[in-house]
Structure formats: structure tokens, C-alpha cells
Design a protein around this motif. Structure first.
Motif, PDB file in Angstrom:
ATOM      1  N   TYR A   6       0.828  -1.209   0.000  1.00 18.23           N
ATOM      2  CA  TYR A   6       0.000   0.000   0.000  1.00 18.23           C
ATOM      3  C   TYR A   6       0.861   1.257   0.000  1.00 18.23           C
ATOM      4  CZ  TYR A   6      -3.356   3.520   1.407  1.00 18.23           C
ATOM      5  OH  TYR A   6      -4.127   4.644   1.449  1.00 18.23           O
ATOM      6  N   TRP A  17       0.573   4.429  -2.507  1.00 17.89           N
ATOM      7  CA  TRP A  17       0.277   5.791  -2.043  1.00 17.89           C
ATOM      8  C   TRP A  17       1.453   6.743  -2.246  1.00 17.89           C
ATOM      9  CZ3 TRP A  17      -4.227   7.912  -0.731  1.00 17.89           C
ATOM     10  CH2 TRP A  17      -4.223   9.148  -0.073  1.00 17.89           C
ATOM     11  N   THR A  38       2.003  11.280  -2.145  1.00 17.35           N
ATOM     12  CA  THR A  38       2.866  12.026  -1.236  1.00 17.35           C
ATOM     13  C   THR A  38       3.927  12.805  -1.998  1.00 17.35           C
ATOM     14  OG1 THR A  38       2.517  10.389   0.512  1.00 17.35           O
ATOM     15  CG2 THR A  38       4.435  11.819   0.725  1.00 17.35           C
ATOM     16  N   ALA A  70      -2.487  10.170   4.727  1.00 20.32           N
ATOM     17  CA  ALA A  70      -2.071   8.776   4.561  1.00 20.32           C
ATOM     18  C   ALA A  70      -2.649   7.898   5.658  1.00 20.32           C
ATOM     19  CB  ALA A  70      -0.542   8.692   4.558  1.00 20.32           C
ATOM     20  N   TYR A 101      -6.564   7.302   4.988  1.00 16.10           N
ATOM     21  CA  TYR A 101      -6.838   6.383   3.878  1.00 16.10           C
ATOM     22  C   TYR A 101      -6.304   4.980   4.158  1.00 16.10           C
ATOM     23  CZ  TYR A 101      -8.622  10.028   0.812  1.00 16.10           C
ATOM     24  OH  TYR A 101      -9.394  11.010   0.251  1.00 16.10           O
ATOM     25  N   ASN A 159      -8.594   1.550   4.500  1.00 12.48           N
ATOM     26  CA  ASN A 159      -8.338   0.915   3.214  1.00 12.48           C
ATOM     27  C   ASN A 159      -9.050  -0.424   3.085  1.00 12.48           C
ATOM     28  OD1 ASN A 159      -6.363  -1.135   1.578  1.00 12.48           O
ATOM     29  ND2 ASN A 159      -6.413   0.890   0.662  1.00 12.48           N
TER      30      ASN A 159
END
Length: 291
Positions: free
Chosen positions: A161, A165, A169, A218, A221, A225
Motif C-alpha cells: 500500500y 500511495w 505524497t 495517509a 486512507y 483501506n
């Protein structure tokens, strides 16, 4: 126009402003009510019996029933207790957020400090990954995680993950570093500081708002998730809270009270995180402006 008409004309703008304020307040109040209705429904439903949830879903619990939280904490027969899901979620989230924040910030700073074709290619690469839909990668991810032994491992799936992601960022931090005062870094290097020391002692502290904003996004989410955890965590002992809540629903029955209680318990860490970092949440929407 007579002198007597002037006070009436002077009061017109104030009346318009007052009317606009009333309309704005009414609109904001209605918006807040609509936004908080799902939260109220979950909290209220978690304190009702199954019959009350079915017959009066929007009403107040009467009487209040706390047994839903007991069943929600203990889990269902085919799953594990809620504390197992919370622990797996914490491991998954901590690994994902730590990797994303540390490596994403370093990558964005390195790209922003370089002006050659490699940095330009890296920036465009992250932009392409940012727009790549997750469904296009789920099949190869499932195969790769199985070959590497990362499937059914919350920490391993957290790494997967984090890679998904990372573009978000990097893109957000690139927007912030685009307006970072470079003269501060040059002054530190003039005094003998290396690039790494300048980054750790100057850039990171001055980028606190942007880093915390990305950390909060972050975290939210990752904690919620389902796209990665549902297909990659299949063992009941490795599930996080998002797929674990689904076990309260079967083909023929749904324990709505326990499910709603479990939902509310999983939201509590998010509420605490927002309460601590709420001042930085708006920075995620204007992270490109250095302050």
C-alpha cells in the motif's frame, strides 16, 4: 433625494449583508447536518436492537442497548475478536504511513533540488503513477505478493500500500518544495552542513505543516483501506477492520447492531487523530504555499 431618505438608503447594505449571513448560516447548518447524519445513524444504530434498527433507523435508541458493542468486540463465529482486527490495522497503517512519509518526503526533496533530465523523468514518472487506477494493478499485485510471501501479512501488505500511495505524497511534497526558500539551505551549506544534515535539521522542521498534512491523509486512507486489504488479506487472523466488518454480513443474515458498533469502534482512532492534527488538515489543500 431628501435628507430623510438617506438613513433608509444607508440601512439597505446592512440588511443585505444580514440576509446574506442568515442564508449562509442556514446553508452551512444544513450541510453540517447532512454530513453528520451517517455518523449519527451509525452511533444511534449501535445502541439499538435489531428490531429498532429495522423499524426506526433514524430515531433515538429506546431503550439503549450496549450488547451490540459486546458482540461487535467479540466478533463473529467465522472471524476473530475486534482487537485482532484493530491490531492488524495498526500494523498495516504504521508500516504504510512510515514508509510513505519518510521515503516520499526524501524523494520529493531530491527531485526538487535537481534540475537534470533524471529528476524531470522521475517527476513525470510519479505523475503518471498518480493517475494510474488501482484496478489496473490488482491482478499482478495479487500474484507478486503471493510469490514474495507478503499475502496475509498486514506488515507486508502495508509495504504494498505504501508503494501505491507514494505518488500522492511525492506530488504533494513537490508542490510544497517548489516554493521552499532555497537561500536557507545554501546558508547552511556555506556554514559546512552537508546536504543530508541540511535536510534533517532545516528542511524537515520547516516542512512540518506539509509533512503532518500528508501524514494525516495517509493515515486516514490507510486505516480505512479496503482496496488492498480485501483481496490481499484473506486469512481471518490477518484481516484489518475494513474487511473484518464485512464478516458481520452473511448471505442470509446481517447482525446490524454488532456491525454498526464495530464501525463506530473503528472510527474512534480517526477521531483522535483528527483532534490532534486538525490544524494541519487544511494544509493538505494548499500545501504548495510555503509558510
Amino acid at each position: 433625494m431628501t435628507v430623510a431618505d438617506r438613513p433608509m438608503l444607508a440601512r439597505l447594505p446592512k440588511r443585505r449583508i444580514r440576509l446574506g449571513a442568515i442564508l449562509a448560516t442556514t446553508f452551512i447548518g444544513a450541510y453540517v447536518l447532512v454530513i453528520n447524519l451517517p455518523v449519527f445513524t451509525v452511533l444511534s444504530g449501535s445502541l439499538k436492537t435489531s428490531n429498532q434498527i429495522t423499524t426506526d433507523p433514524l430515531g433515538l435508541p429506546n431503550p439503549v442497548d450496549f450488547t451490540n458493542y459486546i458482540r461487535g468486540w467479540n466478533g463473529v463465529a467465522v472471524g476473530e475478536p475486534m482487537w485482532v482486527y484493530l491490531l492488524n490495522t495498526a500494523v498495516f497503517t504504521v508500516v504504510a504511513v512510515a514508509v510513505v512519509i519518510v521515503l516520499g518526503t526524501m524523494a520529493a526533496y531530491a527531485i526538487s533540488r535537481s534540475s537534470n533530465w533524471v529528476s524531470t523523468l522521475a517527476e513525470r514518472y510519479y505523475l503518471v503513477l498518480y493517475t494510474l487506477p488501482f484496478l489496473a494493478t490488482i491482478v499482478p499485485l495479487y500474484s507478486i505478493t503471493g510469490d514474495l510471501g507478503l499475502r496475509d501479512n498486514p506488515a507486508g501488505v502495508g509495504l504494498v500500500y505504501a508503494a501505491s500511495w507514494m505518488p500522492m505524497t511525492v506530488v504533494l511534497m513537490l508542490a510544497f518544495f517548489a516554493s521552499f526558500p532555497l537561500d536557507v539551505i545554501e546558508a547552511a551549506k556555506t556554514d559546512g552542513a552537508s546536504e543530508w544534515r541540511a535536510f534533517v535539521t532545516i528542511v524537515v522542521p520547516m516542512s512540518q505543516s506539509a509533512v503532518l498534512s500528508n501524514l494525516l491523509l495517509a493515515f486516514i486512507y490507510a486505516w480505512n483501506n479496503l482496496s488492498h486489504t480485501f483481496p490481499l488479506l484473506t486469512s481471518p487472523t490477518s484481516l484489518t477492520v475494513a474487511p473484518g466488518i464485512l464478516l458481520f454480513s452473511s448471505q442470509y443474515t446481517v447482525d446490524q447492531g454488532a456491525q454498526l458498533a464495530g464501525m463506530f469502534m473503528t472510527v474512534i482512532p480517526l477521531i483522535l487523530a483528527y483532534a490532534v492534527l486538525h490544524r494541519h488538515i487544511m494544509e493538505s489543500f494548499r500545501v504548495g504555499s510555503f509558510r
